[in-house]
Motif scaffolding. Sequence first.
Motif, short mmCIF file in Angstrom:
data_model
loop_
_atom_site.label_atom_id
_atom_site.label_comp_id
_atom_site.label_asym_id
_atom_site.label_seq_id
_atom_site.Cartn_x
_atom_site.Cartn_y
_atom_site.Cartn_z
N ALA A 28 1.99 -20.30 34.69
CA ALA A 28 2.76 -21.16 35.44
C ALA A 28 2.72 -20.69 36.89
O ALA A 28 2.76 -19.62 37.26
CB ALA A 28 4.10 -21.50 34.93
N THR A 83 3.94 -26.47 30.96
CA THR A 83 2.85 -26.62 32.07
C THR A 83 2.40 -25.57 32.53
O THR A 83 3.24 -24.60 33.18
CB THR A 83 3.63 -27.63 33.21
OG1 THR A 83 3.92 -28.99 32.64
CG2 THR A 83 2.63 -27.57 34.58
N ALA A 84 1.25 -25.39 32.89
CA ALA A 84 0.60 -24.14 33.34
C ALA A 84 -0.92 -24.07 33.25
O ALA A 84 -1.43 -25.22 32.42
CB ALA A 84 0.93 -22.82 32.38
N VAL A 85 -1.44 -23.21 33.89
CA VAL A 85 -3.07 -23.08 33.47
C VAL A 85 -3.16 -22.30 32.37
O VAL A 85 -2.58 -21.11 32.30
CB VAL A 85 -3.84 -22.46 34.70
CG1 VAL A 85 -5.14 -22.16 34.60
CG2 VAL A 85 -3.55 -23.33 36.14
N TYR A 86 -4.03 -22.61 31.33
CA TYR A 86 -4.50 -21.77 30.16
C TYR A 86 -5.39 -21.18 30.23
O TYR A 86 -6.60 -21.88 30.46
CB TYR A 86 -3.99 -22.80 28.94
CG TYR A 86 -2.86 -23.31 28.60
CD1 TYR A 86 -1.92 -23.89 29.30
CD2 TYR A 86 -2.28 -22.83 27.38
CE1 TYR A 86 -0.57 -24.49 29.24
CE2 TYR A 86 -0.75 -23.22 27.28
CZ TYR A 86 -0.13 -24.03 27.89
OH TYR A 86 1.22 -24.19 27.63
N TYR A 87 -5.53 -19.82 29.83
CA TYR A 87 -6.81 -19.00 29.92
C TYR A 87 -7.08 -18.63 28.54
O TYR A 87 -6.25 -18.13 27.74
CB TYR A 87 -6.42 -17.93 30.80
CG TYR A 87 -6.39 -18.23 32.25
CD1 TYR A 87 -4.92 -18.34 32.74
CD2 TYR A 87 -7.35 -18.51 33.12
CE1 TYR A 87 -4.85 -18.51 33.98
CE2 TYR A 87 -7.03 -18.56 34.48
CZ TYR A 87 -5.94 -18.80 34.90
OH TYR A 87 -5.54 -19.04 36.19
N GLY A 113 -7.52 -29.37 28.58
CA GLY A 113 -6.46 -29.67 29.36
C GLY A 113 -6.48 -31.23 29.77
O GLY A 113 -7.31 -31.91 29.70
N GLY A 158 -9.90 -20.78 33.04
CA GLY A 158 -8.70 -21.71 32.83
C GLY A 158 -8.80 -22.99 32.78
O GLY A 158 -9.48 -23.72 33.43
N THR A 159 -7.78 -23.71 32.26
CA THR A 159 -7.94 -25.21 32.15
C THR A 159 -6.29 -25.53 32.43
O THR A 159 -5.35 -24.98 31.83
CB THR A 159 -8.25 -25.78 30.80
OG1 THR A 159 -8.30 -27.20 30.88
CG2 THR A 159 -7.45 -25.19 29.58
N GLN A 160 -6.02 -26.42 33.36
CA GLN A 160 -4.89 -26.98 33.69
C GLN A 160 -4.13 -27.90 32.44
O GLN A 160 -4.77 -28.85 32.07
CB GLN A 160 -4.88 -27.86 35.02
CG GLN A 160 -3.36 -28.10 35.33
CD GLN A 160 -2.36 -27.10 35.72
OE1 GLN A 160 -2.77 -26.47 36.60
NE2 GLN A 160 -1.20 -27.52 35.05
N THR A 191 -0.64 -29.95 32.03
CA THR A 191 0.52 -30.57 32.88
C THR A 191 1.39 -31.50 31.90
O THR A 191 0.75 -32.59 31.29
CB THR A 191 0.20 -31.25 33.84
OG1 THR A 191 -0.65 -30.54 34.88
CG2 THR A 191 1.22 -31.78 34.76
N ARG A 216 -1.42 -18.13 29.47
CA ARG A 216 -1.04 -19.26 30.53
C ARG A 216 -0.14 -18.71 31.67
O ARG A 216 0.54 -17.58 31.31
CB ARG A 216 -0.15 -20.31 30.00
CG ARG A 216 1.33 -20.01 29.33
CD ARG A 216 1.98 -21.06 28.64
NE ARG A 216 3.29 -20.76 28.34
CZ ARG A 216 4.07 -21.73 27.59
NH1 ARG A 216 3.53 -22.85 26.87
NH2 ARG A 216 5.50 -21.42 27.15
#
Length: 115
Positions: A40, A90-94, A9, A108-110, A112, A38
């Motif tokens: 947001a 843009t979001a945290v991706y899981y 990320g 999770g990884t951010q 942006t 993800r």
Amino acid sequence: QVQLAESGGGLVQPGGSLRLSCAASGISFGFAAMGWYRQAPGKQRELVATVTSSGATHYADSVKGRFTISRDSAKKTIDLQMNSLKPEDTAVYYCNLRRFDIDYWGQGTQVTISS
């Protein structure tokens, strides 16, 4: 103990690219579907892309043609290549692994997207 370790990320400008990776450990990869979701801020977690144990893929309409999910069963990894990124990505991706109807999640990884 099942662990899903995400990486890749970061911050990128609109139109740019990122590649996310997820490595699974502590579980057999057989019969496991894997994917990326993800979340947001202020929104529910949503599916981004999945890949089954046989290699079949599925994408959310919002990312079709821009994102590509891939799987390496020998290494127990999945990747998500994200191109033509937009601010709304843009979001945290899981990372997710589903095996016999049991879900496992990474931390999770951010991601942006901003100029």
